[in-house]
Design a protein around this motif. Structure first.
Motif, PDB file in Angstrom:
ATOM      1  N   ARG A 241       0.837  -1.212   0.000  1.00 37.43           N
ATOM      2  CA  ARG A 241       0.000   0.000   0.000  1.00 37.43           C
ATOM      3  C   ARG A 241       0.862   1.248   0.000  1.00 37.43           C
ATOM      4  O   ARG A 241       0.533   2.244  -0.658  1.00 37.43           O
ATOM      5  CB  ARG A 241      -0.941  -0.013   1.206  1.00 37.43           C
ATOM      6  N   GLU A 243       3.868   1.487  -1.355  1.00 33.37           N
ATOM      7  CA  GLU A 243       4.490   1.665  -2.667  1.00 33.37           C
ATOM      8  C   GLU A 243       3.494   2.141  -3.714  1.00 33.37           C
ATOM      9  O   GLU A 243       3.828   3.012  -4.538  1.00 33.37           O
ATOM     10  CB  GLU A 243       5.153   0.380  -3.150  1.00 33.37           C
ATOM     11  N   GLU A 244       2.302   1.599  -3.731  1.00 30.57           N
ATOM     12  CA  GLU A 244       1.372   2.012  -4.783  1.00 30.57           C
ATOM     13  C   GLU A 244       1.006   3.486  -4.632  1.00 30.57           C
ATOM     14  O   GLU A 244       0.844   4.203  -5.630  1.00 30.57           O
ATOM     15  CB  GLU A 244       0.132   1.120  -4.805  1.00 30.57           C
ATOM     16  N   ILE A 275      -5.625   3.170  -7.527  1.00 26.53           N
ATOM     17  CA  ILE A 275      -5.249   2.410  -6.334  1.00 26.53           C
ATOM     18  C   ILE A 275      -6.500   1.739  -5.776  1.00 26.53           C
ATOM     19  O   ILE A 275      -7.560   2.360  -5.744  1.00 26.53           O
ATOM     20  CB  ILE A 275      -4.613   3.350  -5.284  1.00 26.53           C
ATOM     21  N   PRO A 276      -6.402   0.485  -5.309  1.00 27.23           N
ATOM     22  CA  PRO A 276      -5.205  -0.353  -5.196  1.00 27.23           C
ATOM     23  C   PRO A 276      -4.838  -1.043  -6.504  1.00 27.23           C
ATOM     24  O   PRO A 276      -5.671  -1.191  -7.396  1.00 27.23           O
ATOM     25  CB  PRO A 276      -5.614  -1.378  -4.133  1.00 27.23           C
ATOM     26  N   PHE A 277      -3.574  -1.483  -6.600  1.00 26.93           N
ATOM     27  CA  PHE A 277      -3.145  -2.275  -7.741  1.00 26.93           C
ATOM     28  C   PHE A 277      -3.704  -3.701  -7.598  1.00 26.93           C
ATOM     29  O   PHE A 277      -3.888  -4.184  -6.487  1.00 26.93           O
ATOM     30  CB  PHE A 277      -1.619  -2.369  -7.802  1.00 26.93           C
ATOM     31  N   HIS A 321      -5.327  -2.455 -16.049  1.00 25.20           N
ATOM     32  CA  HIS A 321      -4.313  -1.860 -15.177  1.00 25.20           C
ATOM     33  C   HIS A 321      -2.920  -2.221 -15.660  1.00 25.20           C
ATOM     34  O   HIS A 321      -2.684  -3.329 -16.153  1.00 25.20           O
ATOM     35  CB  HIS A 321      -4.512  -2.370 -13.746  1.00 25.20           C
ATOM     36  N   PHE A 323      -0.220  -2.184 -13.645  1.00 24.73           N
ATOM     37  CA  PHE A 323       0.561  -2.729 -12.538  1.00 24.73           C
ATOM     38  C   PHE A 323      -0.107  -3.979 -11.982  1.00 24.73           C
ATOM     39  O   PHE A 323      -1.323  -4.105 -11.997  1.00 24.73           O
ATOM     40  CB  PHE A 323       0.676  -1.708 -11.403  1.00 24.73           C
ATOM     41  N   LEU A 353       6.558  -6.372  -7.813  1.00 28.03           N
ATOM     42  CA  LEU A 353       5.647  -5.495  -8.543  1.00 28.03           C
ATOM     43  C   LEU A 353       6.052  -5.483 -10.004  1.00 28.03           C
ATOM     44  O   LEU A 353       7.195  -5.160 -10.346  1.00 28.03           O
ATOM     45  CB  LEU A 353       5.676  -4.071  -7.979  1.00 28.03           C
ATOM     46  N   TRP A 355       5.312  -3.966 -13.840  1.00 29.86           N
ATOM     47  CA  TRP A 355       4.735  -2.813 -14.536  1.00 29.86           C
ATOM     48  C   TRP A 355       4.908  -3.054 -16.031  1.00 29.86           C
ATOM     49  O   TRP A 355       6.032  -3.121 -16.527  1.00 29.86           O
ATOM     50  CB  TRP A 355       5.433  -1.531 -14.095  1.00 29.86           C
TER      51      TRP A 355
END
Length: 436
Positions: A241, A243-244, A275-277, A321, A323, A353, A355
Motif C-alpha cells: 500500500r 508503494e502504490e 489504487i489499489p493495484f 491496469h 501494474f 511489482l 509494470w
C-alpha cells in the motif's frame, strides 16, 4: 549583459538579450542565414540578413560555427508568428564562438546505442534524451517527498561492506587496504539495522551494485536503488500500500510537469494508476498462466520474463491496469530473511511489482525473531558468523517490519517506454562497459 534563457525570450520582445547555447543547425540561404541555437530550456531561431558587400558576422555564420559549437548570441528579440519555434526570433548584432565543434560529429540520433554510449555527452545534448533525466529527477524528487511526508527518515548506508551480503553471490570484491571488501548489492541489512535502532521508517535513494553477467535490456551492474523499510507493520500488504501510493504520487508529478513534452517527444502518455493495484498470489498466477499455455510442464515455481509479460497482459485484459503485485513467493526462491507465515510456511510474506510486464520492485515482511532468522539462514546453508553483525540486531528486541527495493532507472525506462535501461542511465555500467 546577463544571460537570457530561450524559454524566457517571449517576455523580452523588442529588447536586446544575450543567449548562450549550442548551434543546433544552420540553414544558409542566398539572402538570409538561419541559425537554430539550443540551450537547456529550448531552441530559438537566430535570423541574419546578409548585408550588401558582406560582413564579419556573415562570414562567421557561414564558415565559423558548425553544429554543436558553443556560442553566445547578442541581439534583439523580434515577434514573428511565422517562426515555428515559439513565435519569436533573435536578430543578432554579435555572435561569439566560445568553442568551435570539430566536424564531422562522431555520433547522431541514428547511431546504435553502444556507439551513442561511447559519446554520451553528445548524445545527451538532444532534447528528447535530456528529457529522460529531467523525468528521472522528478520521479526521484517526488518519491523522496512522499516518503518524507509519510514519516520516513532518509539514511545513507555504506557501500563498502566487510562481508558479502546475503548469500555472497553477485557482489564485487574490491581491495580494501590489507583485506577484501565488497560493494553493497543492497542496503537491505543496514535498513533493518536502522529499524532495530528505533528509527520507525527509513528510506534511501542511492547506488546499488550487482555482479550479474546479464546482458538484457533491463539489467545493469550499477544502478540507483530506491529502498524503503517500515516498522510495526501487520504484513507485506502494508508495504504494498505504501508503494502504490508512492508511485501514484510520483507519476502524477511527472504528468503535471512533463506530460505534454513526453507526448510530443516520445509519443507516450503518462498514466497515473488507480489504487489499489491488482494482487495475485504466485500460486494463482501460475495456475492462470498454465491454463493459457505458459510452462506446459508445470515445473516452474517462479515467473520468467515471458511469464511476467503474460501475467501483465492478463491483468490489462481483466483489470485495465498496468501494474500487478505478485505475492507469496515460495521459500525456495526467496532469501532467508523473508518471513514465512505461520499458516503457510512453504511461502514467504513477499511480493514483486510488475509494470507493463517488467519487474520493478521486490519487497517483503522481514523475519524479526532472532531464533527463527538464524534457523532459516542455516536452512539456506548460510554460516551465521559472517552475518553476525546483522543477526545480532534481532537479539535485543525488534519490531515486525518490512520494506521494498526498486530500481529508479528501470522505473524510468518503463515509464517512458524506452528500449533499454541504458537509455535511462546517465553513464551505463554493464559487464562490458566501464567507460566513459
Amino acid at each position: 549583459m546577463p544571460r537570457t534563457l530561450v524559454a524566457d525570450l517571449d517576455a523580452h520582445i523588442g529588447q536586446q538579450v544575450t543567449v548562450c547555447g549550442w548551434v543546433n543547425s544552420l540553414r544558409l540561404q542566398r539572402k538570409l542565414q538561419f541559425v537554430i541555437v539550443r540551450d537547456h530550456t529550448g531552441m530559438v531561431q537566430v535570423t541574419h540578413r546578409r548585408p550588401d558587400g558582406g560582413s564579419e558576422l556573415e562570414e562567421l555564420i557561414e564558415h565559423g560555427m558548425p553544429p554543436e559549437s558553443a556560442v553566445v548570441v547578442t541581439g534583439t528579440v523580434v515577434a514573428n508568428e511565422v517562426v515555428k519555434l515559439g513565435g519569436v526570433e533573435v536578430v543578432p548584432t554579435r555572435i561569439e564562438v566560445v568553442s568551435q565543434a570539430d566536424t564531422p560529429l562522431p555520433v547522431d540520433r541514428n547511431s546504435g546505442i553502444d556507439h551513442r554510449l561511447d559519446w554520451r555527452f553528445l548524445d545527451l545534448r538532444r532534447p528528447e534524451q535530456r528529457l529522460v533525466f529531467e523525468v528521472s529527477n522528478t520521479v526521484e524528487q517526488a518519491m523522496r517527498e512522499f516518503a518524507q511526508q509519510a514519516g520516513c527518515t532518509e539514511i545513507h548506508t555504506p557501500k563498502l561492506m566487510g562481508t558479502a551480503s546475503e548469500s555472497g553471490a553477485e557482489v564485487f570484491a574490491v581491495k580494501y587496504f590489507d583485506r577484501t571488501a565488497y560493494l553493497a548489492q543492497s542496503p537491505q541489512f543496514y535498513k533493518q539495522m536502522a529499524i532495530a535502532a528505533g528509527i520507525d521508517r527509513v528510506f534511501e535513494i542511492g547506488p546499488v551494485f550487482r555482479a550479474e553477467p546479464s546482458y538484457t535490456a533491463r539489467h545493469a551492474t550499477e544502478f540507483t536503488g530506491v529502498d524503503v523499510e517500515l516498522a510495526w507493520i501487520d504484513g507485506a500488504d502494508d508495504v504494498m500500500r505504501f508503494e502504490e501510493r508512492m508511485l501514484a504520487h510520483a507519476l502524477a508529478a511527472v504528468r503535471d510537469r512533463h506530460g505534454e513534452r513526453i507526448v510530443e517527444s516520445l509519443g507516450r502518455e503518462v498514466v497515473v494508476p488507480e489504487i489499489p493495484f491488482p494482487r495475485y498470489t504466485m500460486a494463482e498466477a501460475l495456475k492462470l498462466l498454465r491454463e493459457r499455455g505458459w510452462d506446459p510442464s508445470g515445473e516452474k515455481v517462479d515467473l520468467d520474463p515471458e511469464g511476467e509479460r503474460s501475467l501483465s497482459a492478463l491483468v490489462r485484459e481483466r483489470h485495465g491496469h498496468e501494474f500487478v503485485f505478485v505475492t507469496e513467493f515460495p521459500v525456495s526462491v526467496r532469501p532467508f530473511y523473508h518471513l514465512r507465515p505461520a499458516g503457510n510456511p512453504e511461502v514467504t510474506e513477499s511480493f514483486d511489482l510488475l509494470w507493463n510486464g517488467i519487474e520493478i520492485t521486490t519487497g517483503a515482511q522481514r523475519e524479526h525473531r532472532y531464533d527463527v532468522l538464524v534457523r532459516q539462514a542455516e536452512e539456506k546453508g548460510l554460516g551465521i558468523e559472517p552475518l553476525r553483525s546483522y543477526v545480532d540486531c534481532f537479539r535485543f528486541g525488534a519490531p515486525p517490519h518490512g520494506g521494498l527495493g526498486a530500481g529508479l532507472n528501470r522505473i524510468v525506462m518503463v515509464l517512458l517506454g524506452l528500449d533499454s535501461i541504458r537509455e535511462s542511465t546517465f553513464l551505463f555500467r554493464g559487464p562490458n562497459r566501464l567507460a566513459p
